[in-house]
Motif scaffolding. Structure first.
Motif: not given
Length: 265
Positions: A206-213
């Motif tokens: 998951i991206s470091s902003d926790a928004k996308s795979i």
């Protein structure tokens, strides 16, 4: 006019207060692992492990969120325990309680309400996420729903069974249905050096902003898996209730009759 001796002292004290005042620092990491755990293996595929029905809410017959774990590529380690003093407030996740009970449930024994599990996850991983408490849990739950592992597996003919074996390659192929993702399949072996392998966890980058795979920056495909894997059933309705060490389930909790649990109460 004589220079006041109080001024240097005040300046020094001011520096001290500035130096030791708490600061909000950004934790350095590269991406998250969203770890989803299959409770069928947790309850029935780990020797001597027992499961109990939670005291609050009903667990879903689905993959549970275990954690959203920050990972630092430079150190090669998960980043943990970033707060000197960790504070977890149930009020901040009040709107998420139903989803937490369904998909972030604690089915360990004795029966419990899950609050200690969520606090432990927050203090271990959440404090390193650069997210607020409510956003941390909300995004992890939203990503779990977006992935929908059970649906992906079902479309590929992979369904829970106590007798069937599935090829590891078939499981990995099914997981390619997650757009833009890279996953790591983790299994648990029935015994340390022999026995069946059970599908246990799926780690999703998951991206470091926790928004996308995202596609994983690290190339790792499996942990402790054989070429053939079982996907054990899980039915939360058949979990027993246990309130302490004296009435812990003595056998497979999925099969234990509920009446046998109340004898020492």
């Amino acid at each position: 006019m004589a220079r006041s001796k109080a001024l240097p002292l005040l300046f020094f004290l001011g520096l001290l207060s500035f130096s030791f005042s708490p600061a909000i620092a950004t934790i350095k990491f590269n991406f998250f692992y969203l770890t989803l755990m299959w409770p069928g293996t947790y309850c029935n595929g780990i020797p001597f492990n027992k499961c109990c029905r939670p005291t609050a809410g009903t667990p879903a017959p689905d993959f549970f969120v275990q954690a959203l774990k920050p990972y630092n590529i430079t150190t090669g380690e998960t980043v943990t325990e970033c707060a000197i003093e960790c504070c977890f407030s149930l009020k901040l996740v009040k709107k998420l309680i139903d989803d937490l009970n369904h998909y972030w449930s604690d089915v360990s024994c004795p029966s419990n309400n899950g609050h200690r599990l969520w606090e432990d996850v927050w203090c271990t991983y959440g404090t390193c996420s650069n997210l607020t408490e409510s956003v941390y849990f909300q995004r992890a739950l939203a990503l779990r729903a977006q992935v929908n592992l059970l649906s992906i597996f079902k479309r590929n003919g992979i369904v829970p069974s106590s007798t069937k074996y599935y090829s590891l390659k078939g499981i990995q192929k099914a997981l390619k249905g997650i757009p833009g993702s890279s996953t790591v399949v983790e299994c648990n072996r029935q015994w340390l050096f022999f026995g069946d392998y059970y599908l246990y966890k799926i780690h999703i980058c998951i991206s470091s902003d926790a928004k996308s795979i995202i596609s994983c920056p690290i190339k790792k495909s499996t942990i402790n898996c054989g070429s053939e894997v079982k996907f054990l059933p899980f039915d939360p309705r058949e979990l027993p209730v246990s309130t302490g060490a004296h009435n812990m389930p003595a056998a497979n909790p999925i099969k234990m009759p509920a009446a046998a649990i109340d004898m020492d109460m």
